[in-house]
Enzyme design. Structure first.
Site, PDB file in Angstrom:
ATOM      1  N   ASP A 107       0.823  -1.231   0.000  1.00  0.00           N
ATOM      2  CA  ASP A 107       0.000   0.000   0.000  1.00  0.00           C
ATOM      3  C   ASP A 107       0.841   1.258   0.000  1.00  0.00           C
ATOM      4  O   ASP A 107       0.420   2.290   0.531  1.00  0.00           O
ATOM      5  CB  ASP A 107      -0.955   0.022   1.215  1.00  0.00           C
ATOM      6  CG  ASP A 107      -1.775  -1.240   1.317  1.00  0.00           C
ATOM      7  OD1 ASP A 107      -2.247  -1.704   0.275  1.00  0.00           O
ATOM      8  OD2 ASP A 107      -1.934  -1.763   2.435  1.00  0.00           O
TER       9      ASP A 107
ATOM     10  N   HIS B 189      -4.209  -1.688  -6.720  1.00  0.00           N
ATOM     11  CA  HIS B 189      -3.502  -0.494  -7.136  1.00  0.00           C
ATOM     12  C   HIS B 189      -4.501   0.558  -7.591  1.00  0.00           C
ATOM     13  O   HIS B 189      -5.288   0.327  -8.508  1.00  0.00           O
ATOM     14  CB  HIS B 189      -2.491  -0.837  -8.245  1.00  0.00           C
ATOM     15  CG  HIS B 189      -1.345  -1.655  -7.719  1.00  0.00           C
ATOM     16  ND1 HIS B 189      -0.441  -2.288  -8.516  1.00  0.00           N
ATOM     17  CD2 HIS B 189      -0.965  -1.916  -6.451  1.00  0.00           C
ATOM     18  CE1 HIS B 189       0.456  -2.914  -7.758  1.00  0.00           C
ATOM     19  NE2 HIS B 189       0.147  -2.704  -6.502  1.00  0.00           N
TER      20      HIS B 189
HETATM   21  P1  IMP Z   1      -2.566 -12.745   1.619  1.00  0.00           P
HETATM   22  O1  IMP Z   1      -1.584 -12.190   0.653  1.00  0.00           O
HETATM   23  O2  IMP Z   1      -4.001 -12.479   1.242  1.00  0.00           O
HETATM   24  O3  IMP Z   1      -2.321 -14.196   1.930  1.00  0.00           O
HETATM   25  O4  IMP Z   1      -2.358 -11.963   3.011  1.00  0.00           O
HETATM   26  C1  IMP Z   1      -1.201 -12.113   3.784  1.00  0.00           C
HETATM   27  C2  IMP Z   1      -0.787 -10.800   4.436  1.00  0.00           C
HETATM   28  O5  IMP Z   1      -0.343  -9.904   3.436  1.00  0.00           O
HETATM   29  C3  IMP Z   1      -1.921 -10.068   5.170  1.00  0.00           C
HETATM   30  O6  IMP Z   1      -1.375  -9.385   6.282  1.00  0.00           O
HETATM   31  C4  IMP Z   1      -2.416  -9.083   4.140  1.00  0.00           C
HETATM   32  O7  IMP Z   1      -3.062  -7.974   4.741  1.00  0.00           O
HETATM   33  C5  IMP Z   1      -1.102  -8.706   3.505  1.00  0.00           C
HETATM   34  N1  IMP Z   1      -1.225  -8.211   2.134  1.00  0.00           N
HETATM   35  C6  IMP Z   1      -1.329  -8.936   1.011  1.00  0.00           C
HETATM   36  N2  IMP Z   1      -1.385  -8.155  -0.053  1.00  0.00           N
HETATM   37  C7  IMP Z   1      -1.276  -6.891   0.381  1.00  0.00           C
HETATM   38  C8  IMP Z   1      -1.220  -5.624  -0.280  1.00  0.00           C
HETATM   39  O8  IMP Z   1      -1.269  -5.489  -1.506  1.00  0.00           O
HETATM   40  N3  IMP Z   1      -1.111  -4.547   0.544  1.00  0.00           N
HETATM   41  C9  IMP Z   1      -1.008  -4.658   1.879  1.00  0.00           C
HETATM   42  N4  IMP Z   1      -1.053  -5.819   2.520  1.00  0.00           N
HETATM   43  C10 IMP Z   1      -1.179  -6.928   1.782  1.00  0.00           C
END
Ligand code: IMP
Length: 430
Positions: free
Chosen positions: A13, A41
């Site tokens: 982010d 994005h």
């Molecule tokens: P997952 O990628 O959905 O398995 O989530 C795993 C961790 O990564 C969690 O803490 C999510 O909030 C974080 N996360 C995954 N993608 C993003 C992103 O694009 N921005 C911020 N956090 C992310």
């Protein structure tokens, strides 16, 4: 040829979408190489806000071919939805603008169900995933039972592979108290998406090799941030892919020597969504102000983001891991009006000083940031377009970040719009 990799230097982010959109105007090809629709994005053009999750953020520029590389995990329902929405708005008129790699793995409905159910079962120990099925899909890829884009084009093979996958995943789903997935329904749904995606499916590694040969400008668009990297992040509170520059080689199928420049994106403060340690987190009114002024709510899940001071330990580590040749510092305008600003320069964990992010979760959870305090500024910097016009305190803040991370700040973002940018150096060239 000139290539630029854009990576997140914090916990995701950071504002990568805006920066990718900005440089995509000068790129021939924009490539996603890892992650999936857990990313979000946000692109702001005039009054129009577009959020893409899977589509490379270069899609608003018709001259830029968008590539979804083999390292990405693709939810076909989401991708088809994004294609429809973009077409409705007049983008992606030429189907040849989008190329999808045949080796990319597919997120199936069963992956989403397992992701959500395992998080529920984990209770307080949950990762706080986006619930999009990312982790279970990468698990199946590594376990060598995943389904790939190319399988969508061969219905018989798809069914065979799906049955083998469900033989393992359905009992797991039932143990989690969820109904077993129905193979017929998945086949119907996914193969229909396959027909729609077929014109875009190709060997994108081969395509990229040809583009390199022709000396084209290639922009590699990272998702998430360094601290979410499966190897180098705050494990286990991470995503399930490699997100650092090194992932470009495997996730796009190109030799790493084709990477010429790396721009790391960092907010002028820090945010994190989901669980896991966050040493500079602010639970006070300053944290609340950052969330409110910076509109810090997830673009994928809408969750409020945790907010805190700039952490130079984290960004220094990201610079080292990804070989960042410059930093794009975003949302500097959000800090306007804070009388004092803090930067974490090191941590103290149980009497030990750390100038790097410790690997042990217990160390990181107990980490007390060692802060340096700097003066803030009161001016609205949104309209500023030249570095020299920034308040002196803002320039000092940036200079200190450069010193602490040993990386030059080459771009400053002071608002969501394309124009709200101070460009110090062309990242393709620096
Ligand atoms: P997952 O990628 O959905 O398995 O989530 C795993 C961790 O990564 C969690 O803490 C999510 O909030 C974080 N996360 C995954 N993608 C993003 C992103 O694009 N921005 C911020 N956090 C992310």
């Amino acid at each position: 040829m000139s290539s630029l990799v854009i990576v997140g230097a914090q916990w995701g982010d950071e504002g990568k979408g805006k920066v990718v959109d900005l440089f995509a105007a000068h790129a021939d090809v924009v490539v996603r190489f890892q992650g999936g629709n857990n990313a979000g994005h946000t692109l702001v053009v005039g009054n129009e806000r577009t959020i893409v999750h899977l589509m490379p953020a270069g899609v608003l520029h018709a001259q830029a071919t968008c590539v979804i590389g083999n390292g990405v995990v693709i939810d076909p329902a989401v991708l088809c939805g994004e294609i429809d929405e973009l077409r409705r708005r007049g983008y992606l008129a030429d189907p040849a603008q989008l190329k999808i790699d045949e080796r990319a793995h597919l997120i199936l409905p069963v992956h989403r169900a397992i992701d959500v159910a395992s998080e529920e079962q984990a209770g307080a120990g949950r990762i706080g995933t986006t619930g999009r099925g990312i982790g279970p899909c990468y698990e199946d890829k590594m376990a060598r039972r995943g389904l790939r884009v190319v399988d969508l084009l061969d219905p018989e093979w798809f069914r065979r592979r799906l049955d083998a996958l469900l033989a393992v995943r359905n009992p797991a789903l039932e143990r989690l108290g969820r109904p077993a997935a129905d193979a017929d329904a998945i086949c119907r749904e996914l193969l229909a998406y396959g027909e729609r995606l077929a014109p875009h499916v190709t060997d994108t590694s081969l395509y990229l090799a040809d583009q390199v040969e022709r000396g084209r400008r290639i922009l590699f668009e990272g998702a998430h941030g360094s601290m979410l990297d499966i190897d180098h992040g705050t494990y286990p509170f991470v995503t399930s892919s490699n997100v650092v520059t090194g992932a470009v080689g495997t996730g796009a199928g190109i030799p790493p020597r084709h990477v010429s420049r790396v721009l790391g994106i960092s907010k002028a403060y820090t945010t994190r969504v989901g669980g896991g340690p966050f040493p500079t987190e602010l639970d006070d009114e300053v944290g609340a102000k950052l969330r409110e002024v910076g509109v810090e709510f997830g673009s994928t899940t809408g969750r409020p983001r945790r907010c805190g001071w700039f952490d130079a330990v984290v960004v220094r580590q990201a610079a080292r891991l990804s070989g960042m040749s410059g930093i794009a510092l975003t949302k500097l305008d959000v800090l306007s009006g804070l009388p004092k600003l803090k930067i974490a320069v090191a941590y103290e964990c149980d009497g030990k000083r750390f100038e790097r992010v410790p690997a042990g979760m217990r160390d990181l959870e107990s980490a007390k940031p060692v802060y340096e305090e700097l003066d803030g500024w009161t001016e609205d910097i949104g309209p500023v377009r030249r570095f020299e016009e920034l308040p002196a305190a803002a320039r000092r803040y940036i200079a200190r970040i450069e010193e602490l991370t040993a990386t030059p700040v080459t771009l400053i973002s002071v608002g969501a719009e394309r124009e709200e940018t101070i460009l110090l150096r062309d990242p393709f060239l620096v």
